[in-house]
Design an enzyme around this catalytic site. Structure first.
Site, PDB file in Angstrom:
ATOM      1  N   HIS A  46       1.574  -2.187   1.093  1.00 30.46           N
ATOM      2  CA  HIS A  46       2.000  -2.135  -0.194  1.00 30.46           C
ATOM      3  C   HIS A  46       2.039  -0.826  -0.835  1.00 30.46           C
ATOM      4  O   HIS A  46       1.051   0.039  -0.168  1.00 30.46           O
ATOM      5  CB  HIS A  46       1.048  -3.139  -1.195  1.00 30.46           C
ATOM      6  CG  HIS A  46       1.355  -4.640  -1.075  1.00 30.46           C
ATOM      7  ND1 HIS A  46       1.016  -5.446  -2.024  1.00 30.46           N
ATOM      8  CD2 HIS A  46       1.828  -5.313   0.163  1.00 30.46           C
ATOM      9  CE1 HIS A  46       1.388  -6.636  -1.263  1.00 30.46           C
ATOM     10  NE2 HIS A  46       1.864  -6.531  -0.237  1.00 30.46           N
ATOM     11  N   GLU A  48       0.603   0.430  -3.382  1.00 28.60           N
ATOM     12  CA  GLU A  48      -0.814   0.901  -3.797  1.00 28.60           C
ATOM     13  C   GLU A  48      -1.711   1.340  -2.581  1.00 28.60           C
ATOM     14  O   GLU A  48      -2.410   2.203  -2.855  1.00 28.60           O
ATOM     15  CB  GLU A  48      -1.633  -0.102  -4.656  1.00 28.60           C
ATOM     16  CG  GLU A  48      -0.761  -0.741  -5.793  1.00 28.60           C
ATOM     17  CD  GLU A  48       0.019  -1.701  -5.556  1.00 28.60           C
ATOM     18  OE1 GLU A  48       0.907  -1.781  -4.531  1.00 28.60           O
ATOM     19  OE2 GLU A  48       0.199  -2.834  -6.294  1.00 28.60           O
ATOM     20  N   CYS A  76      -1.052  -7.087  -7.036  1.00 25.48           N
ATOM     21  CA  CYS A  76      -1.649  -8.379  -6.382  1.00 25.48           C
ATOM     22  C   CYS A  76      -2.862  -8.367  -6.233  1.00 25.48           C
ATOM     23  O   CYS A  76      -3.664  -7.261  -6.226  1.00 25.48           O
ATOM     24  CB  CYS A  76      -0.622  -8.607  -5.300  1.00 25.48           C
ATOM     25  SG  CYS A  76      -1.458  -7.583  -3.713  1.00 25.48           S
ATOM     26  N   CYS A  79      -4.298  -5.652  -3.686  1.00 21.54           N
ATOM     27  CA  CYS A  79      -4.378  -4.213  -4.431  1.00 21.54           C
ATOM     28  C   CYS A  79      -5.218  -4.061  -5.176  1.00 21.54           C
ATOM     29  O   CYS A  79      -5.990  -3.154  -5.190  1.00 21.54           O
ATOM     30  CB  CYS A  79      -2.765  -3.876  -4.802  1.00 21.54           C
ATOM     31  SG  CYS A  79      -1.795  -3.732  -3.255  1.00 21.54           S
TER      32      CYS A  79
END
Length: 147
Positions: A46, A48, A76, A79
């Site tokens: 991801h 992040e 999410c 993260c």
């Protein structure tokens, strides 16, 4: 946030969900990331997480106290947990994520006093622009002909 938006566009062009992230400290960019789950065949790639990894390398420490993460989509659970574990001071996100958002939408992991760290959360910065980019990308995926 503008730099994160550019990274999100790059992720979309590479076939990933358009999410971009930038970690700053003292007005300096420490790390950036764009979603790369498809490109890396990695469920943890991801934006992040990639930005946090780059920032930690640049800082020489996993502790990112005083740092801010700018990201185009509300993090999410994975993260948001990583932000808490990295001891970030602030999160600024653009579009809310009603399906997986964990910084105010479904959960509020970044501001849960039961955890070992809390961080300031600033939602909605360029939110309409980021939401439009995401919506357009997903519409294109649904209407694209099958390979």
């Amino acid at each position: 946030m503008r730099q994160a938006m550019g990274l999100a566009r790059a992720a979309a062009e590479a076939g990933d969900v358009p999410v971009g992230a930038v970690v700053t400290l003292g007005g300096r960019v420490l790390g950036t990331g764009a979603n790369a789950r498809e490109a890396m065949a990695d469920p943890t790639a991801h934006a992040e997480v990639l930005a946090l990894r780059a920032a930690a390398r640049a800082a020489g420490s996993w502790r990112l106290e005083g740092a801010t993460l700018y990201v185009t989509l509300e993090p999410c659970p994975m993260c948001a947990g990583a932000l808490v574990m990295a001891r970030l001071s602030r999160l600024v996100f653009a579009a809310a994520d009603p399906k997986a958002g964990s910084c105010g939408s479904l959960y509020n992991l970044c501001s849960d006093p039961r955890l070992n760290h809390e961080l300031e959360v600033v939602p909605g910065v360029l939110g309409d622009e980021a939401a439009a980019m995401l919506s357009s990308w997903f519409t294109g995926r649904r209407t694209a002909p099958a390979p």
